[in-house]
Scaffold this active site. Structure first.
Site, mmCIF file in Angstrom:
data_model
loop_
_atom_site.group_PDB
_atom_site.id
_atom_site.type_symbol
_atom_site.label_atom_id
_atom_site.label_comp_id
_atom_site.label_asym_id
_atom_site.label_seq_id
_atom_site.Cartn_x
_atom_site.Cartn_y
_atom_site.Cartn_z
ATOM 1 C CG ASN A 9 -1.724 1.240 1.376
ATOM 2 O OD1 ASN A 9 -1.843 2.016 0.424
ATOM 3 N ND2 ASN A 9 -2.312 1.443 2.549
ATOM 4 C CE LYS A 11 0.116 3.297 4.710
ATOM 5 N NZ LYS A 11 -0.036 3.382 6.130
ATOM 6 C CG HIS A 94 -5.987 1.638 4.981
ATOM 7 N ND1 HIS A 94 -5.565 2.598 5.872
ATOM 8 C CD2 HIS A 94 -4.941 0.779 4.810
ATOM 9 C CE1 HIS A 94 -4.310 2.322 6.229
ATOM 10 N NE2 HIS A 94 -3.908 1.223 5.594
ATOM 11 C CD GLU A 96 -3.027 5.278 6.772
ATOM 12 O OE1 GLU A 96 -2.987 5.383 5.534
ATOM 13 O OE2 GLU A 96 -2.095 4.767 7.440
ATOM 14 C CD GLU A 166 -3.913 -2.871 7.185
ATOM 15 O OE1 GLU A 166 -2.745 -3.029 6.836
ATOM 16 O OE2 GLU A 166 -4.587 -1.887 6.877
ATOM 17 N N GLY A 172 1.888 1.920 10.777
ATOM 18 C CA GLY A 172 2.806 3.052 10.657
ATOM 19 C C GLY A 172 3.431 3.477 11.980
ATOM 20 C CB SER A 211 4.737 -1.943 12.052
ATOM 21 O OG SER A 211 4.281 -0.612 12.230
HETATM 22 C C1 PEP Z 1 -1.026 -0.166 5.876
HETATM 23 O O1 PEP Z 1 -1.050 0.990 5.507
HETATM 24 O O2 PEP Z 1 -1.927 -0.924 5.530
HETATM 25 C C2 PEP Z 1 0.075 -0.625 6.726
HETATM 26 C C3 PEP Z 1 0.037 -1.840 7.196
HETATM 27 O O3 PEP Z 1 1.086 0.283 6.958
HETATM 28 P P1 PEP Z 1 2.487 -0.027 7.686
HETATM 29 O O4 PEP Z 1 3.026 -1.309 7.132
HETATM 30 O O5 PEP Z 1 3.364 1.146 7.354
HETATM 31 O O6 PEP Z 1 2.200 -0.137 9.155
#
Ligand code: PEP
Length: 248
Positions: A9, A11, A94, A96, A166, A172, A211
């Site tokens: 992803n 972003k 997601h 975000e 998630e 993040g 992460s």
């Molecule tokens: C994501 O945006 O779905 C995500 C898992 O981000 P990160 O790996 O940076 O935590």
């Protein structure tokens, strides 16, 4: 045996040139098709990345999709438009999007439906905040997020969908769920689906996101109900993304 899937992803990062170069780097480093792999690029770069991935194992995904089919919805991008470009997957829900842009369980379900109606595989993102985890609400939050979709389109629709667990507190932040913490929720999600349809539960890919990095992916992916990952930060570098892919 389920086939695994690793999805990047990107972003709101990069330029046209850096995105094309990242996609080319991933394609160049793909030496095995032991699992499925995709990248979710920013909308405006999708046509360029589509050219790079054409005829390769790297599939294309979008980071969202409109909850309506067409019409007066300024600024939105429909599933039909994405399909025309060659998108295979669309992230929906997601965290975000849910926390910064007001995507609700109902609108996420409508996005899921729109994607599927055009033959795009929705990747339904679910997960709890830290506060919800501390209040022991993880499973009830996930039930609610899944139910919104199941109630709209039915459990049979999960035959052509992916779920990404998630935990919001891990996205993040550099804080990854432990292998066991992630497995516990993945197992829960699979059982929740199994109670409605065992065949779909056995088949559906449930990805972990939050992460995930080259040094922790192997442990996560070794868990029986974790079928790959949704990768944010670490997907912005071809080498680290490929290391994660190769740790399956
Ligand atoms: C994501 O945006 O779905 C995500 C898992 O981000 P990160 O790996 O940076 O935590």
């Amino acid at each position: 045996m389920r086939r695994s899937l690793v999805v990047g992803n990107w972003k709101m990062n990069g330029t046209r040139a850096s995105s094309e170069s990242l996609a080319k780097g991933i394609v160049a480093g793909l030496v095995s098709d032991h699992a499925d792999i995709a990248v979710c690029a920013p909308y405006v770069y999708l046509p360029y990345i589509a050219e790079v991935v054409k005829g390769t194992e790297l599939a294309l995904g979008s980071q969202n999709v409109a909850d309506q089919a067409s019409g007066a919805y300024t600024g939105e991008i429909s599933a039909t438009m994405l399909k025309e470009i060659g998108v295979t997957y669309a992230l929906v829900g997601h965290s975000e999007r849910r926390s910064y842009y007001g995507d609700t369980d109902a609108s996420v379900a409508a996005r899921f439906k729109q994607a599927q109606e055009q033959g795009i595989i929705p990747i339904l993102c679910v997960g709890e905040t830290l506060e919800e985890r501390e209040q022991d609400k993880t499973f009830s939050v996930i039930n609610k997020q899944l139910d919104a979709v199941i109630d709209l389109v039915g459990i049979a629709s999960f035959d052509a969908a992916v779920i990404a667990y998630e935990p919001v507190w891990a996205i993040g932040t550099g804080k990854t769920a432990t292998d066991e913490q992630a497995q516990e929720v993945h197992y829960y999600i699979r059982q929740y689906i199994a109670a409605k349809d065992q065949v779909i539960a056995d088949k559906i890919q449930i990805l972990y996101g939050g992460s995930a990095k080259p040094d922790n992916a192997k442990g996560l992916f070794a868990m029986p109900d974790i079928d790959g990952g949704l990768i944010g930060g670490a997907s912005l570098d071809a080498e680290s993304f490929l290391k994660i892919f190769n740790s399956i």
